[in-house]
Motif scaffolding. Structure first.
Motif, PDB file in Angstrom:
ATOM      1  N   SER A 128      -8.978   9.785  10.839  1.00 49.83           N
ATOM      2  CA  SER A 128      -9.667   9.415   9.615  1.00 49.83           C
ATOM      3  C   SER A 128      -9.540   7.918   9.350  1.00 49.83           C
ATOM      4  N   LEU A 129      -8.319   7.392   9.470  1.00 55.35           N
ATOM      5  CA  LEU A 129      -8.095   5.967   9.215  1.00 55.35           C
ATOM      6  C   LEU A 129      -8.960   5.103  10.118  1.00 55.35           C
ATOM      7  N   SER A 130      -9.003   5.462  11.410  1.00 49.71           N
ATOM      8  CA  SER A 130      -9.731   4.599  12.345  1.00 49.71           C
ATOM      9  C   SER A 130     -11.239   4.789  12.246  1.00 49.71           C
ATOM     10  N   ALA A 131     -11.700   5.917  11.695  1.00 53.30           N
ATOM     11  CA  ALA A 131     -13.149   6.114  11.568  1.00 53.30           C
ATOM     12  C   ALA A 131     -13.678   5.581  10.239  1.00 53.30           C
ATOM     13  N   VAL A 132     -12.916   5.773   9.165  1.00 53.48           N
ATOM     14  CA  VAL A 132     -13.450   5.476   7.829  1.00 53.48           C
ATOM     15  C   VAL A 132     -13.198   4.030   7.388  1.00 53.48           C
ATOM     16  N   LEU A 133     -11.963   3.532   7.617  1.00 55.59           N
ATOM     17  CA  LEU A 133     -11.631   2.209   7.067  1.00 55.59           C
ATOM     18  C   LEU A 133     -12.553   1.072   7.574  1.00 55.59           C
ATOM     19  N   ALA A 141     -16.708  -1.684   0.294  1.00 54.36           N
ATOM     20  CA  ALA A 141     -16.568  -0.605  -0.689  1.00 54.36           C
ATOM     21  C   ALA A 141     -15.101  -0.441  -1.111  1.00 54.36           C
ATOM     22  N   ALA A 142     -14.891   0.396  -2.112  1.00 52.27           N
ATOM     23  CA  ALA A 142     -13.546   0.872  -2.450  1.00 52.27           C
ATOM     24  C   ALA A 142     -13.407   2.253  -1.819  1.00 52.27           C
ATOM     25  N   VAL A 143     -12.167   2.739  -1.669  1.00 47.61           N
ATOM     26  CA  VAL A 143     -11.999   4.019  -0.965  1.00 47.61           C
ATOM     27  C   VAL A 143     -10.879   4.864  -1.566  1.00 47.61           C
ATOM     28  N   ILE A 144     -11.133   6.162  -1.608  1.00 49.33           N
ATOM     29  CA  ILE A 144     -10.112   7.115  -2.029  1.00 49.33           C
ATOM     30  C   ILE A 144      -9.275   7.502  -0.817  1.00 49.33           C
ATOM     31  N   GLY A 145      -7.959   7.431  -0.963  1.00 51.02           N
ATOM     32  CA  GLY A 145      -7.049   7.861   0.099  1.00 51.02           C
ATOM     33  C   GLY A 145      -6.354   9.153  -0.313  1.00 51.02           C
ATOM     34  N   LEU A 146      -6.569  10.199   0.462  1.00 53.61           N
ATOM     35  CA  LEU A 146      -5.954  11.498   0.159  1.00 53.61           C
ATOM     36  C   LEU A 146      -4.535  11.550   0.736  1.00 53.61           C
ATOM     37  N   CYS A 147      -3.608  12.124  -0.034  1.00 57.51           N
ATOM     38  CA  CYS A 147      -2.214  12.209   0.398  1.00 57.51           C
ATOM     39  C   CYS A 147      -2.000  13.352   1.379  1.00 57.51           C
ATOM     40  N   MET A 148      -2.653  13.255   2.540  1.00 60.44           N
ATOM     41  CA  MET A 148      -2.404  14.217   3.620  1.00 60.44           C
ATOM     42  C   MET A 148      -2.569  13.494   4.941  1.00 60.44           C
ATOM     43  N   VAL A 163       2.567   8.975   2.499  1.00 58.07           N
ATOM     44  CA  VAL A 163       1.207   8.974   3.065  1.00 58.07           C
ATOM     45  C   VAL A 163       0.343   7.932   2.346  1.00 58.07           C
ATOM     46  N   ALA A 164       0.478   7.868   1.025  1.00 56.25           N
ATOM     47  CA  ALA A 164      -0.272   6.860   0.260  1.00 56.25           C
ATOM     48  C   ALA A 164       0.077   5.464   0.773  1.00 56.25           C
ATOM     49  N   GLY A 165       1.362   5.240   1.006  1.00 55.49           N
ATOM     50  CA  GLY A 165       1.811   3.944   1.504  1.00 55.49           C
ATOM     51  C   GLY A 165       1.227   3.603   2.863  1.00 55.49           C
ATOM     52  N   LYS A 166       1.145   4.610   3.715  1.00 54.02           N
ATOM     53  CA  LYS A 166       0.578   4.407   5.053  1.00 54.02           C
ATOM     54  C   LYS A 166      -0.905   4.012   4.954  1.00 54.02           C
ATOM     55  N   ILE A 167      -1.638   4.688   4.095  1.00 53.50           N
ATOM     56  CA  ILE A 167      -3.071   4.385   3.931  1.00 53.50           C
ATOM     57  C   ILE A 167      -3.251   2.962   3.388  1.00 53.50           C
ATOM     58  N   ILE A 168      -2.448   2.614   2.378  1.00 56.98           N
ATOM     59  CA  ILE A 168      -2.551   1.280   1.772  1.00 56.98           C
ATOM     60  C   ILE A 168      -2.220   0.194   2.798  1.00 56.98           C
ATOM     61  N   GLU A 169      -1.196   0.465   3.615  1.00 53.67           N
ATOM     62  CA  GLU A 169      -0.790  -0.512   4.627  1.00 53.67           C
ATOM     63  C   GLU A 169      -1.884  -0.703   5.687  1.00 53.67           C
ATOM     64  N   ARG A 170      -2.428   0.417   6.171  1.00 50.67           N
ATOM     65  CA  ARG A 170      -3.475   0.325   7.199  1.00 50.67           C
ATOM     66  C   ARG A 170      -4.722  -0.366   6.664  1.00 50.67           C
ATOM     67  N   ALA A 171      -5.075  -0.055   5.416  1.00 50.20           N
ATOM     68  CA  ALA A 171      -6.244  -0.695   4.804  1.00 50.20           C
ATOM     69  C   ALA A 171      -5.990  -2.200   4.685  1.00 50.20           C
ATOM     70  N   GLY A 172      -4.777  -2.551   4.265  1.00 51.65           N
ATOM     71  CA  GLY A 172      -4.429  -3.965   4.115  1.00 51.65           C
ATOM     72  C   GLY A 172      -4.559  -4.723   5.426  1.00 51.65           C
ATOM     73  N   ILE A 176      -8.766  -4.756   3.657  1.00 49.95           N
ATOM     74  CA  ILE A 176      -9.209  -4.089   2.431  1.00 49.95           C
ATOM     75  C   ILE A 176      -8.119  -4.280   1.384  1.00 49.95           C
ATOM     76  N   PRO A 177      -8.432  -4.911   0.245  1.00 55.12           N
ATOM     77  CA  PRO A 177      -7.384  -5.202  -0.731  1.00 55.12           C
ATOM     78  C   PRO A 177      -6.840  -3.936  -1.393  1.00 55.12           C
ATOM     79  N   VAL A 178      -5.582  -3.977  -1.785  1.00 55.59           N
ATOM     80  CA  VAL A 178      -4.912  -2.797  -2.342  1.00 55.59           C
ATOM     81  C   VAL A 178      -5.622  -2.287  -3.599  1.00 55.59           C
ATOM     82  N   GLU A 179      -6.228  -3.189  -4.365  1.00 52.95           N
ATOM     83  CA  GLU A 179      -6.905  -2.726  -5.598  1.00 52.95           C
ATOM     84  C   GLU A 179      -8.161  -1.912  -5.291  1.00 52.95           C
ATOM     85  N   ASP A 180      -8.625  -1.975  -4.047  1.00 48.90           N
ATOM     86  CA  ASP A 180      -9.791  -1.168  -3.670  1.00 48.90           C
ATOM     87  C   ASP A 180      -9.393   0.192  -3.091  1.00 48.90           C
ATOM     88  N   ILE A 181      -8.108   0.500  -3.123  1.00 51.08           N
ATOM     89  CA  ILE A 181      -7.652   1.829  -2.700  1.00 51.08           C
ATOM     90  C   ILE A 181      -7.343   2.650  -3.948  1.00 51.08           C
TER      91      ILE A 181
END
Ligand code: THG
Length: 293
Positions: A128-133, A141-148, A163-172, A176-181
């Motif tokens: 998901s991370l590698s396809a969507v981000l 865009a901004a993006v919703i990160g699901l905790c799974m 999991v939230a932390g992992k998504i925020i880190e990968r987006a960063g 992708i800025p943290v405020e857009d997660i």
């Protein structure tokens, strides 16, 4: 305690700020054929009237954004999602949340969308991370990160926070800025697990404290399979707002839910002079009088 962040989304003509300092943003859930036989049949028949009506009634009822999902089994999702999205953009100017698990449909929709959308969603799975981000980054865009993640939905708030932390880190890392997660702690049904509500609420608290990001949730999931869902949903949504949820995905046509959101905002000092509460009260009174005459 992290600073409260603001997520800015927009349509062609309107900008909306999501933040804990502002009124709660209701994201209308109803443009979604999953579990809605009438909408499913209409979309399968190429009939978009229900979509139009659902867009207009949800905005009139207080939705500041609309979730748009066109997941019809067996359909050409990129094509159908574009049609549904265009239909919604034709009748309303609220910013939209594009709800698809199909990266191709997502890219097609973002290419058509006018403004800065909220993408629903990515999760912590590598796939998901590698396809969507990258698509989110490309369209700004901004993006919703699901905790799974690859191991499923964690049972504890601490693991969901990770999991939230992992998504925020990968987006960063992708720019992708943290405020857009926007993080979704995941509301599962209490019909299956009576701790589902508590786990979601505690996840909100942890994620807000650690990252200060905005929080969404499919807030009516919590009551699936239970009687009197509106009462459960309205109590739960008020508690989740206190915990830090800023943009629930829910049904604004349910009066109990909308009034719970308004009362929560009033109680948290976000509704200056109670103007919004009073305005909504007058609107309900007017509707009652019109129904009686
Ligand atoms: N998180 C995120 N996105 C989501 C969800 C989530 N998107 C989909 C879903 N969950 C939220 N959307 C809905 C849409 C409809 C219903 C619930 C959640 C729903 N439908 C009625 C039912 O099943 O009883 C049908 C009502 C009708 O026909 O009018 O409840 O968790 N990020």
């Amino acid at each position: 305690m992290a600073k409260n962040l603001t997520t800015v989304v927009s349509s062609a003509t309107r900008t909306l700020e999501i933040s804990r300092d502002k009124l709660t943003v209701i994201i209308g859930e109803r443009i979604n054929p999953t579990g809605r036989k009438k909408m499913l049949a209409a979309l399968q028949a190429g009939d978009f009237k229900v979509v139009r009506t659902d867009a207009l009634t949800q905005v009139a009822a207080g939705a500041a954004m609309l979730d748009v999902n066109a997941g019809v089994p067996g359909a050409d999702e990129p094509a159908l999602l574009k049609q549904v999205l265009q239909t919604v953009m034709d009748v309303t100017d609220v910013p939209l949340c594009i709800d698809t698990a199909d990266p191709q449909a997502l890219a097609a929709a973002l290419g058509l969308y006018k403004g800065k959308a909220l993408v629903n969603s990515c999760n912590g799975e590598e796939r998901s991370l590698s396809a969507v981000l990258p698509v989110v980054k490309e369209y700004g865009a901004a993006v919703i990160g699901l905790c799974m993640d690859d191991d499923g939905i964690p049972e504890t708030p601490e693991k969901r926070l990770a999991v939230a932390g992992k998504i925020i880190e990968r987006a960063g890392k992708m720019g992708i800025p943290v405020e857009d997660i926007v993080i979704d702690p995941l509301a599962l049904t209490m019909g299956a697990d009576s701790h589902a509500g508590r786990v979601a609420l505690q996840t909100i608290e942890l994620v807000v404290k650690e990252f200060g990001v905005n929080i969404t949730m499919g807030a009516s999931n919590i009551s699936f399979g239970m009687p009197d869902r509106a009462y459960i949903n309205s109590a739960f949504i008020a508690m989740a707002i206190y915990a830090g949820m800023t943009c629930p995905i829910t049904n604004p046509l349910v009066t109990e839910v909308v009034t719970a959101v308004l009362a929560a905002d009033l109680s948290l000092g976000r509704d200056d002079y109670g103007m919004r509460w009073i305005k909504a009260y007058r609107k309900r009174q007017k509707a009652l009088k019109e129904a009686a005459s």
